[in-house]
Design a protein around this motif. Structure first.
Motif, mmCIF file in Angstrom:
data_model
loop_
_atom_site.group_PDB
_atom_site.id
_atom_site.type_symbol
_atom_site.label_atom_id
_atom_site.label_comp_id
_atom_site.label_asym_id
_atom_site.label_seq_id
_atom_site.Cartn_x
_atom_site.Cartn_y
_atom_site.Cartn_z
ATOM 1 N N SER A 24 5.441 -0.565 3.705
ATOM 2 C CA SER A 24 4.110 -0.226 4.203
ATOM 3 C C SER A 24 3.129 -1.326 3.834
ATOM 4 O O SER A 24 3.296 -2.012 2.819
ATOM 5 N N LYS A 45 3.216 11.024 -8.257
ATOM 6 C CA LYS A 45 2.435 11.441 -7.093
ATOM 7 C C LYS A 45 3.233 12.510 -6.348
ATOM 8 O O LYS A 45 4.328 12.240 -5.856
ATOM 9 N N ASP A 76 1.028 12.825 3.972
ATOM 10 C CA ASP A 76 0.939 11.497 3.374
ATOM 11 C C ASP A 76 0.869 11.608 1.856
ATOM 12 O O ASP A 76 0.278 12.541 1.309
ATOM 13 N N ASN A 77 1.450 10.621 1.192
ATOM 14 C CA ASN A 77 1.441 10.561 -0.264
ATOM 15 C C ASN A 77 0.943 9.179 -0.667
ATOM 16 O O ASN A 77 1.488 8.159 -0.227
ATOM 17 N N ASP A 78 -0.088 9.121 -1.472
ATOM 18 C CA ASP A 78 -0.755 7.866 -1.822
ATOM 19 C C ASP A 78 -0.377 7.461 -3.242
ATOM 20 O O ASP A 78 -0.617 8.205 -4.198
ATOM 21 N N ASP A 87 0.077 -0.632 3.104
ATOM 22 C CA ASP A 87 -0.767 -0.067 2.056
ATOM 23 C C ASP A 87 0.104 0.799 1.153
ATOM 24 O O ASP A 87 1.325 0.844 1.298
ATOM 25 N N ALA A 88 -0.499 1.467 0.218
ATOM 26 C CA ALA A 88 0.273 2.231 -0.761
ATOM 27 C C ALA A 88 0.510 3.672 -0.325
ATOM 28 O O ALA A 88 0.921 4.499 -1.133
ATOM 29 N N ILE A 89 0.271 3.999 0.940
ATOM 30 C CA ILE A 89 0.412 5.358 1.454
ATOM 31 C C ILE A 89 1.714 5.467 2.246
ATOM 32 O O ILE A 89 1.986 4.662 3.138
ATOM 33 N N ASN A 102 4.368 8.283 4.342
ATOM 34 C CA ASN A 102 4.487 9.614 4.917
ATOM 35 C C ASN A 102 5.917 10.116 4.802
ATOM 36 O O ASN A 102 6.854 9.338 4.653
ATOM 37 N N GLU A 122 -1.776 5.087 -4.830
ATOM 38 C CA GLU A 122 -3.052 4.721 -5.452
ATOM 39 C C GLU A 122 -2.995 3.355 -6.145
ATOM 40 O O GLU A 122 -3.065 3.249 -7.362
#
Length: 458
Positions: free
Chosen positions: A326, A281, A288-290, A328-330, A332, A292
């Protein structure tokens, strides 16, 4: 001089995803050495005799795999402690190195927390409910932070352990200088308050571990003692087996290695951290970098799913390699913490919830990943010329200086129209001409698009 900075995000896909389940080998500390306990066969193997003999009361494995001992020197008589210590032990050389001195009282047990620090329980010597203290110990800074003093409160005579995300310890309440209630107490790490969960018939367990949310321990710590399954609800102790191979050693503490497998002992685990979509990714600039995540995790009633950004792609280095966590999987970009053109790794963790993260001593801990995550710097261009003013029909040579990863493709506009120019490296020149009949004036160039090997920005 004209400078253009353009931002974009590019995601590159490589299919790869894996899930790893971790569980524990049981380390045993005695007054003389370090050993391993096979939970399935109940066999003890002594692997090391200590170079420093003292009253070591617990063994704990750190986030980086370091084996720690906690304890102190007890004088008998005059029945007082003359020091309490935390030490490391090298299982190959048997060398014991004292790394820190506990501020006061006897160190009875220490518990690895999700951030790599330890909860340390210190018991006052003697039959009293007073002056039992709890600290957070930082193994890097070598600092103790007092959480609170239990006045009054039960004495933590046994080990700290975690079941379903809740911290417990085995201890004893004293009354009028005589032995009182032996029980299992829940512990609030925020205010250092203890609550009796259940009483236990004497003798209470000294060495205790929680494996796959099963609580097992030894009450008779001498010789080849029985290994008991302890009911957390009513305190009942049911014998699992008799430990063999102990000889004359005395068990004083159990420790859990988060990077080894105990076989079928944990075969009923259902926790699963799920999978990710894609592989590498890449994000351009501080965006932001996800990672996924597919959202296909499987959790039991006490589990949490957390995502961590780490500086190592080896799951065995967790939690020591964690940079940030985090929900979630996002993630920054964090200036001063993360850097451009540096590979980081995202893991999904499913396990018993503990202090906003997961309990790394959870034998059903599931780890998915890693997914590689990289931030690239924004490509930039600046223009310079020795002929800034032109008359109609005249041309000037313009030098472009670029930052980023070549090759580059630049689109720009002038009074004569839009043009595209390619550059193999970080600098190059091209001609710009004023339209025929244009009045004398400044040379105007506007970058409208810039592409390097990672980012296409418009």
């Amino acid at each position: 001089m004209k400078k253009a900075i353009i931002t974009c995000i590019v995601l590159l896909g490589l299919i790869c995803s894996k899930t790893t389940s971790q569980a524990q080998t049981v380390y045993v500390t005695t007054g003389f050495g370090l050993g391993l306990l096979n939970l399935e066969t109940c066999e003890y193997e002594n692997i090391c005799n200590y170079s420093i003999i003292t009253t070591w009361t617990d063994v704990t494995i750190g986030a980086d795999g370091t084996i720690y001992l906690i304890g102190g020197q007890y004088n008998n008589p005059p029945f007082i402690w003359d020091g309490a210590f935390i030490a490391t032990v090298n299982p190959t050389t048997c060398a014991v190195t004292i790394v820190d001195t506990i501020p006061d009282y006897a160190g009875f047990s220490m518990l690895l927390l999700g951030d790599g620090t330890f909860l340390v329980a210190c018991a006052f010597n003697g039959q009293t409910n007073n002056l039992n203290r709890y600290y957070i110990w930082d193994p890097v800074a070598l600092t103790f932070t007092l959480i609170g003093t239990a006045v009054p409160g039960p004495t933590p005579t046994g080990e700290l352990f975690v079941v379903d995300g809740q911290i417990y310890y085995t201890g004893q309440s004293y009354s009028s200088g005589s032995s009182g209630t032996i029980g299992i107490y829940s512990f609030n790490i925020t205010n250092a308050q203890s609550t009796l969960v259940t009483e236990i018939t004497a003798p209470g367990p000294r060495a205790v571990i929680a494996v796959c949310d099963q609580l097992i321990g030894v009450s008779n710590i001498f010789g080849n003692p029985p290994l008991n399954n302890i009911n957390l609800t009513n305190g009942a102790q049911t014998q699992e087996c008799n430990i063999t191979g102990m000889s004359n050693f005395t068990i004083t503490g159990f420790g859990l290695d988060p990077n080894s497998q105990p076989g079928s002992f944990c075969e009923n685990c259902i926790s699963n951290a799920g999978t990710f979509s894609g592989g590498l990714k890449t994000a351009c600039g501080p965006t932001d970098n996800d990672a996924e995540h597919n959202g296909n995790e499987v959790l039991d009633a006490n589990d949490a799913l957390v995502f961590v950004l780490a500086n190592s792609n080896n799951p065995d280095n967790l939690p020591g390699s964690i940079i940030t966590t985090s929900a979630d999987a996002i993630f920054n970009f964090q200036a001063g913490t993360t850097a451009y053109n540096t590979a980081y790794y995202v893991f999904a963790l499913a396990g018993d919830a503990l202090n906003g993260s997961v309990n790394f001593a959870d034998t059903c801990l599931s780890i998915a990943g890693p997914i590689t995550m990289v931030w690239r710097p924004l490509p930039t261009v600046s223009f310079a010329t020795t002929t800034p003013n032109l008359c109609g029909g005249e041309c000037a040579t313009v030098t472009a200086t670029l930052t980023g990863s070549g090759p580059f493709e630049l689109t720009y506009t002038t009074a004569s129209g839009a043009f595209t120019q390619s550059f193999s490296g970080n600098s190059g020149s091209f001609q710009v001409c004023a339209p025929d009949g244009a009045p004398p004036g400044s040379l105007l160039i506007q970058a409208t698009s810039l592409e390097d090997s990672w980012c296409i920005c418009e």
